[in-house]
Design a protein around this motif. Structure first.
Motif, mmCIF file in Angstrom:
data_model
loop_
_atom_site.group_PDB
_atom_site.id
_atom_site.type_symbol
_atom_site.label_atom_id
_atom_site.label_comp_id
_atom_site.label_asym_id
_atom_site.label_seq_id
_atom_site.Cartn_x
_atom_site.Cartn_y
_atom_site.Cartn_z
ATOM 1 N N ASN A 162 0.821 -1.199 0.000
ATOM 2 C CA ASN A 162 0.000 0.000 0.000
ATOM 3 C C ASN A 162 0.862 1.258 0.000
ATOM 4 O OD1 ASN A 162 -1.636 2.147 1.915
ATOM 5 N ND2 ASN A 162 -2.943 1.040 0.498
ATOM 6 N N MET A 163 0.549 2.201 -0.891
ATOM 7 C CA MET A 163 1.248 3.483 -1.018
ATOM 8 C C MET A 163 2.660 3.337 -1.589
ATOM 9 S SD MET A 163 -0.989 5.719 -0.119
ATOM 10 C CE MET A 163 -0.080 7.233 0.141
ATOM 11 N N PHE A 164 2.928 2.246 -2.282
ATOM 12 C CA PHE A 164 4.229 2.058 -2.923
ATOM 13 C C PHE A 164 4.005 1.639 -4.371
ATOM 14 C CE2 PHE A 164 7.777 -0.506 -4.420
ATOM 15 C CZ PHE A 164 8.877 0.263 -4.056
ATOM 16 N N ALA A 165 4.783 2.233 -5.277
ATOM 17 C CA ALA A 165 4.725 1.842 -6.689
ATOM 18 C C ALA A 165 6.097 2.026 -7.304
ATOM 19 C CB ALA A 165 3.694 2.682 -7.442
ATOM 20 N N ALA A 166 6.407 1.227 -8.314
ATOM 21 C CA ALA A 166 7.692 1.332 -9.013
ATOM 22 C C ALA A 166 7.522 0.872 -10.451
ATOM 23 C CB ALA A 166 8.751 0.492 -8.311
ATOM 24 N N ALA A 167 8.122 1.619 -11.364
ATOM 25 C CA ALA A 167 8.155 1.194 -12.763
ATOM 26 C C ALA A 167 9.293 0.211 -12.981
ATOM 27 C CB ALA A 167 8.324 2.410 -13.678
ATOM 28 N N ASP A 168 10.373 0.400 -12.228
ATOM 29 C CA ASP A 168 11.501 -0.528 -12.213
ATOM 30 C C ASP A 168 12.258 -0.269 -10.918
ATOM 31 O OD1 ASP A 168 13.128 1.772 -12.636
ATOM 32 O OD2 ASP A 168 12.904 1.546 -14.799
ATOM 33 N N ASN A 169 13.493 -0.769 -10.799
ATOM 34 C CA ASN A 169 14.240 -0.603 -9.554
ATOM 35 C C ASN A 169 14.857 0.782 -9.397
ATOM 36 O OD1 ASN A 169 13.569 -3.216 -8.965
ATOM 37 N ND2 ASN A 169 15.641 -3.902 -8.534
ATOM 38 N N SER A 170 14.622 1.667 -10.358
ATOM 39 C CA SER A 170 15.122 3.036 -10.271
ATOM 40 C C SER A 170 13.993 4.053 -10.173
ATOM 41 C CB SER A 170 16.004 3.363 -11.479
ATOM 42 O OG SER A 170 17.137 2.518 -11.531
ATOM 43 N N LEU A 171 12.911 3.839 -10.914
ATOM 44 C CA LEU A 171 11.776 4.755 -10.923
ATOM 45 C C LEU A 171 10.778 4.311 -9.864
ATOM 46 C CD1 LEU A 171 11.339 5.103 -14.786
ATOM 47 C CD2 LEU A 171 12.444 6.712 -13.232
ATOM 48 N N ILE A 172 10.793 5.014 -8.727
ATOM 49 C CA ILE A 172 10.050 4.555 -7.558
ATOM 50 C C ILE A 172 9.224 5.698 -6.972
ATOM 51 C CG2 ILE A 172 10.261 3.605 -5.225
ATOM 52 C CD1 ILE A 172 13.071 2.560 -6.160
ATOM 53 N N ASN A 173 7.979 5.415 -6.641
ATOM 54 C CA ASN A 173 7.132 6.343 -5.901
ATOM 55 C C ASN A 173 6.866 5.706 -4.539
ATOM 56 O OD1 ASN A 173 5.384 8.247 -4.963
ATOM 57 N ND2 ASN A 173 3.732 7.786 -6.407
ATOM 58 N N ASP A 174 7.698 6.070 -3.569
ATOM 59 C CA ASP A 174 7.660 5.424 -2.252
ATOM 60 C C ASP A 174 6.923 6.328 -1.268
ATOM 61 O OD1 ASP A 174 8.053 3.912 -0.022
ATOM 62 O OD2 ASP A 174 10.232 3.963 -0.060
ATOM 63 N N GLY A 175 5.622 6.165 -1.204
ATOM 64 C CA GLY A 175 4.828 7.006 -0.326
ATOM 65 C C GLY A 175 4.685 6.471 1.080
#
Length: 330
Positions: free
Chosen positions: A293-306
């Motif tokens: 929950n509240m975490f998303a990533a396109a790959d291991n570099s592009l990360i939306n860590d909420g």
């Protein structure tokens, strides 16, 4: 064997993941009689406490803010940023198990034997950076155009700030902790003699990756917890976060991990085997496949860590642009 990886695919919050992993790890440790996994679950419990019962951060942040205000007055032309963070779950898990792996490996390589449970626990007690603050300074080019002069001034100011930090915080309920193995205490260090025992000086003694920083640990008697404070110039911070130190460090770690596995045969030390497996599984994570929950990533570099799963949870952002650019402190 129970690992954190098994809890990252159900859409749970970080807190629920922590609770489930900690409880299952503790129950399994009681069943198997594994004292290191008990210590492991206690370590994770500290993180839960920080995330759930963090009213103390108001007091702690205010006292750190007093140092921030002191710097704005003492160094009106200097730009700096204060950042605070609670270590991410993934990095905390990796560091805990990495400490076990490195300690057992070093001990076995030196003695041909394995450390006792008490010795491993003592090594793990040195992990005191779940809560950390970073002070990053920069001399703006609008004040000093010459690059060499600018870097020399930044280094001078960085050590000046490091020299006054322990006494400043000790007057406000913090207690600087001596380092067991002082790093960089030599003729190149600009730290004053009375503060050197408290710092790890990765500038005077740069690591193989080129990483540079000053690290010091405090115990906060008001909040009853340890904090680590890191001091860097902006160039040092860039090198660590987005420069060669970040990538090269990963390559060095990979090489070291393979050497450690070769040194310790499978089955000879259960504590090493479990920790090594957990470290390797975390390194192999594909972040874009996680369901937290509240975490998303396109790959291991592009990360939306909420939620602070991977990058940590920020708790104290202050930025001062220098008095010349912005004279507003409060």
């Amino acid at each position: 064997m129970i690992t954190l990886n098994d809890y990252l695919y159900n859409g749970d919050t970080v807190i629920k993941i922590l609770h489930n992993y900690t409880n299952d790890l503790r129950m399994d440790a009681k069943t198997t009689g594994n004292p290191i996994d008990i210590a492991h679950s206690n370590f994770l419990l500290q993180m839960s406490e920080l995330l759930e019962h963090n009213d103390f951060l108001t007091s702690q942040s205010q006292r750190m803010r007093e140092f921030y205000k002191y710097l704005t007055e003492a160094y009106p032309d200097l730009a700096f940023t204060f950042k605070g963070r609670i270590k991410s779950l993934i990095r905390a898990e990796s560091k805990f198990n990495g400490q076990i792996v490195s300690y057992i490996y070093e001990y076995h390589k030196e003695t041909g034997a394995y450390p006792s449970v008490a010795q491993i626990k003592e090594r793990l007690s040195a992990l005191k950076d779940l809560l950390a603050y970073r002070i990053i300074i920069s001399m703006p080019k609008c004040h000093v155009r010459d690059e060499q002069q600018r870097k020399e001034l930044e280094m001078k100011y960085l050590y000046e700030i490091a020299n006054v930090l322990p006494a400043f915080l000790e007057e406000r309920g913090f207690d600087a902790q001596p380092t067991k193995v002082p790093i960089g205490v030599n003729e190149k260090s600009s730290l004053k003699e009375d503060v050197r025992p408290y710092y790890k000086d990765y500038i005077a003694q740069t690591s193989e990756s080129g990483y540079q920083s000053l690290h010091i640990t405090f115990f906060d008697y008001l909040s009853r917890c340890y904090i680590e404070v890191q001091l860097r110039t902006y160039d040092m911070d860039n090198f660590a976060e987005i420069g060669p130190a970040n990538h090269l460090g990963y390559e060095i770690r990979q090489k070291e991990e393979r050497a450690r596995r070769d040194e310790i045969p499978v089955g000879e030390c259960i504590f090493f085997d479990d920790a090594y497996e957990r470290v390797m599984r975390l390194q192999q994570l594909k972040l874009n496949e996680l369901d937290v929950n509240m975490f998303a990533a396109a790959d291991n570099s592009l990360i939306n860590d909420g939620c602070g799963l991977f990058r940590g949870r920020l708790i104290l952002p202050y930025e001062h642009l220098s008095r010349f650019q912005n004279d507003i402190i409060d």
